[in-house]
Design an enzyme around this catalytic site. Structure first.
Site, PDB file in Angstrom:
ATOM      1  CG  PHE A   1     103.419  39.541  29.953  1.00  0.00           C
ATOM      2  CD1 PHE A   1     104.469  38.644  29.809  1.00  0.00           C
ATOM      3  CD2 PHE A   1     102.141  39.105  29.605  1.00  0.00           C
ATOM      4  CE1 PHE A   1     104.257  37.362  29.316  1.00  0.00           C
ATOM      5  CE2 PHE A   1     101.907  37.824  29.113  1.00  0.00           C
ATOM      6  CZ  PHE A   1     102.967  36.953  28.961  1.00  0.00           C
TER       7      PHE A   1
ATOM      8  CD  GLN B   1      93.753  40.309  25.054  1.00  0.00           C
ATOM      9  OE1 GLN B   1      94.065  39.255  25.579  1.00  0.00           O
ATOM     10  NE2 GLN B   1      93.943  41.474  25.626  1.00  0.00           N
TER      11      GLN B   1
ATOM     12  CG  HIS C   1      98.252  37.347  21.672  1.00  0.00           C
ATOM     13  ND1 HIS C   1      99.447  37.548  21.021  1.00  0.00           N
ATOM     14  CD2 HIS C   1      98.560  37.097  22.965  1.00  0.00           C
ATOM     15  CE1 HIS C   1     100.442  37.424  21.904  1.00  0.00           C
ATOM     16  NE2 HIS C   1      99.933  37.162  23.094  1.00  0.00           N
TER      17      HIS C   1
ATOM     18  CG  LEU D   1     100.092  32.911  22.226  1.00  0.00           C
ATOM     19  CD1 LEU D   1      99.358  34.095  21.635  1.00  0.00           C
ATOM     20  CD2 LEU D   1      99.759  32.774  23.699  1.00  0.00           C
TER      21      LEU D   1
ATOM     22  CD  GLU E   1     101.687  40.584  25.906  1.00  0.00           C
ATOM     23  OE1 GLU E   1     100.839  40.784  25.041  1.00  0.00           O
ATOM     24  OE2 GLU E   1     101.506  40.795  27.110  1.00  0.00           O
TER      25      GLU E   1
ATOM     26  NE  ARG F   1      98.331  39.767  25.295  1.00  0.00           N
ATOM     27  CZ  ARG F   1      98.159  38.677  25.995  1.00  0.00           C
ATOM     28  NH1 ARG F   1      96.940  38.181  26.172  1.00  0.00           N
ATOM     29  NH2 ARG F   1      99.178  38.058  26.543  1.00  0.00           N
TER      30      ARG F   1
ATOM     31  CG  HIS G   1      94.873  35.340  23.323  1.00  0.00           C
ATOM     32  ND1 HIS G   1      95.344  34.049  23.241  1.00  0.00           N
ATOM     33  CD2 HIS G   1      95.439  35.872  24.438  1.00  0.00           C
ATOM     34  CE1 HIS G   1      96.157  33.809  24.262  1.00  0.00           C
ATOM     35  NE2 HIS G   1      96.220  34.891  25.010  1.00  0.00           N
TER      36      HIS G   1
ATOM     37  NE  ARG H   1      93.740  38.064  28.810  1.00  0.00           N
ATOM     38  CZ  ARG H   1      94.777  37.222  28.763  1.00  0.00           C
ATOM     39  NH1 ARG H   1      95.349  36.801  29.869  1.00  0.00           N
ATOM     40  NH2 ARG H   1      95.237  36.780  27.615  1.00  0.00           N
TER      41      ARG H   1
END
Ligand SMILES: Cc1cc2nc3c(=O)[nH]c(=O)nc-3n(C[C@H](O)[C@H](O)[C@H](O)COP(=O)(O)OP(=O)(O)OC[C@H]3O[C@@H](n4cnc5c(N)ncnc54)[C@H](O)[C@@H]3O)c2cc1C
Length: 583
Positions: free
Chosen positions: A117, A231, A233, A243, A246, A286, A355, A390
């Site tokens: 990830f 954040q 994404h 989405l 990831e 990200r 996100h 994050r």
């Protein structure tokens, strides 16, 4: 007005709220628990999580490595004592929910499978195909049904906390089916209401993610921490914002610009290597990937799509249908249904999308707020383990770890808090009733919920997006003050009581307007660039001045006050964030 007496009121029945409820019930079956949710629990946003949940699983991994990835991923704004506490408990909670029935995907040898990830330099993301959140939420929900002490209040919309006498003494909520406002007189309250992505127009967040719990705590005098960190994404579907997990890149998907070029190599994310690769590139964090998109756009190297503006391509074709259908069946379906693109045969257009809310309710001591008797966990809480960016897959685990701790802590401390003060509770309940009646029946003024929401979206996107400047933020702060004022004159079209969605949307807008203002003001004051907060006019990180959390405090009809508080450093001194080397 009906008064419901309970020991613990939990607002929110997603991953964090259900974990908290189960923890209270396990700890003391005699405690009465009221679990409130504005939607049925299985419709909470946790259900939408696709990619996975982080926790050390492999022999070559370690708690220290999970700690390091999280702290550097967060650009050193994480409180390191909290991160240490978190990474240690993460694998235990993931194993616990397996015992409760969560079907983790497995390798051929029977071990739990883990996928790479973004920002995690080793595979440690547990997954259940690409429906991880669905399976986690289902597991928690079915487990919660075993406990008779958990009484659910589904489709109850919480409006306000009852804060009196230096302590939280309950919460107000509208039973949406009848339109009646009810008082939950509670010795302790846990907020688990999730994030606030809906403050922005283009987001992966479900329509319910309007930051209500953050706003309730804020109005009750609890500061909101690090709100400038929002954040993006890097891979949302244009148009809907749905989405592309990831996990797509974790399984080997690559990002290319209009020339078919893997542009991330130009942004310090390492040389491109052939699949299956082991270096950062598309597995960078990200914030960096979303910023790289912006730069490609400035250079004219993105792809102009007919209906959706600029995009880049997420190319998964080399993975083959068998792997895609085994690991990513859901996102294949989503891309087909919403864009008519089959990732087996064609690259998928994507662009950055709002996100996750790194900021949230200021926590002291992991799960306690500064207001006695009030706890919080999950995305609405800023512990802070996420710092300024994050890492994907830390949040589902955060809900389990801190949700459980919030439940345990509330159950433990309830004895020392004593009974609620009925007279004070009644007084506060009456004030809430009056405010609600005023909004509900206000005569028409020309201000509408949809109009104010649209303007909020426009100004947040243009002034407080991926890149910000003093001028853009000043404009957004002015616009938000204006919108806050206009909200006071908003009038509803629908004056009825039963399932009045007009009323609920007005209340959600109130939360969002308050939260948007904290984001814009916190961002204005932070004259540096760190993680997801990037200032074109202050491009460098400034640890001298800003190795600090920001705290936004409510001021009624004036802008929030912004203060600072030191970050807790235990063992990792701030350094450059380096990606792209060997894992
Ligand atoms: C599309 C998507 C994919 C994601 N994928 C991942 C992933 O793969 N891995 C990962 O770690 N993280 C992922 N995340 C992030 C993660 O899913 C969330 O941060 C996490 O699930 C939040 O859980 P929560 O319990 O805090 O809140 P939620 O699950 O959002 O639940 C909030 C609850 O609060 C209730 N509520 C809210 N306001 C009120 C109110 N006023 N009154 C009453 N009830 C209220 C709601 O009804 C709901 O029950 C993803 C997020 C999104 C949007």
């Amino acid at each position: 007005m009906e008064v419901i007496e309970t020991d613990v009121a939990i607002v929110g029945a997603g991953g964090a709220g259900l974990s908290a409820a189960i923890a209270v019930a396990e700890r003391d079956p005699n405690l009465k628990i009221a679990l409130l949710s504005k939607v049925y629990p299985m419709r909470s946003h946790t259900c939408a999580a696709e990619g996975g949940a982080a926790g050390v699983a492999k022999d070559e991994d370690s708690l220290d490595k999970h700690f390091d990835d999280t702290v550097s991923g967060g650009d050193w704004l994480c409180d390191q004592d909290a991160v240490e506490w978190f990474v240690e408990r993460a694998p235990k909670e993931l194993a616990r929910i397996e015992r409760w029935g969560c079907p983790w995907s497995r390798d051929a040898d029977g071990k739990v499978a883990v996928r790479p990830f973004g920002g995690m330099k080793i595979e440690r993301t547990w997954y259940a195909a690409d429906k991880t959140g669905f399976h986690i939420l289902h597991t928690l929900f079915q487990t919660s049904l075993q406990f008779p002490s958990i009484k659910r209040y589904d489709e109850y919309y919480s409006t306000d906390l009852i804060a009196a006498d230096g302590r939280c003494q309950g919460v107000m909520a509208i039973e949406m089916r009848s339109g009646q406002l009810k008082t939950f007189a509670a010795k302790t309250v846990i907020i688990a209401t999730g994030g606030a992505g809906r403050v922005f127009p283009f987001t992966t967040n479900g329509a319910i993610k309007t930051g209500d719990g953050m706003a309730m705590a804020y109005r009750a005098g609890v500061p909101l921490k690090d709100m400038e960190f929002v954040q993006y994404h890097p891979t949302g579907l244009p148009g809907t914002g749905i989405l592309m997990t990831e996990g797509c890149r974790g399984e080997g998907g690559i990002l290319v610009n209009k020339d078919g070029y893997r542009y991330l190599q130009d942004y310090g994310l390492g040389p491109p290597d052939p699949w299956p690769r082991k270096k950062a590139m598309e597995l960078g964090p990200r914030d960096m990937l979303s910023q790289a998109f912006w730069h490609e756009q400035q250079k004219g190297r993105t792809i102009q799509s007919a209906s959706y503006g600029d995009v880049v391509h997420l190319d998964m074709r080399h993975l083959g249908q068998a792997l895609i259908d085994e690991r990513l069946p859901f996102v294949r379906d989503l891309a087909r249904s919403y864009l008519g693109v089959d990732m087996v045969t064609d690259p998928v257009p994507v662009r950055p999308v709002v996100h996750y809310t790194m900021g949230g309710i200021h926590m002291e001591n992991l799960v306690e707020t500064p207001l006695k008797g009030l706890y919080a966990a999950g995305e609405c809480a800023c512990v802070s383990i996420n710092g300024s960016n994050r890492l994907g897959s830390n949040s589902l685990t955060e809900c389990l770890v801190f949700g459980r701790e919030a439940g345990q802590r509330a159950a433990e401390q309830i004895g020392s808090l004593g009974a609620v003060n009925d007279t004070l509770v009644k007084e506060r309940a009456e004030a809430s009733r009056q405010a609600l009646a005023d909004l509900h029946m206000r005569p028409h003024s020309g201000e509408s919920v949809s109009g104010i929401r649209r303007e909020m979206h426009d100004t947040m996107e243009s002034g407080a997006g991926i890149y910000r400047t003093a001028d853009s933020l000043a404009q957004t702060c002015t616009d938000m003050a204006n919108l806050r004022d206009r909200f006071n004159r908003v009038a509803l079209e629908d004056k009825s009581a039963v399932y009045n969605t007009d009323l609920i949307q007005a209340l959600e807008l109130q939360s969002m307007v308050e939260i948007a203002e904290t984001m814009a003001h916190s961002a204005t004051k932070r004259t540096e660039s760190r993680g997801s907060h990037q200032r074109l006019d202050f491009a460098q990180r400034d640890d001298e001045v800003f190795l600090k959390h920001s705290l936004a405090t409510y001021n009624g009809q004036a802008a929030p006050t912004i203060d600072y508080r030191d970050v807790v450093i235990t063992k990792s001194q701030p350094a450059a964030r380096v990606y792209g080397g060997d894992v």
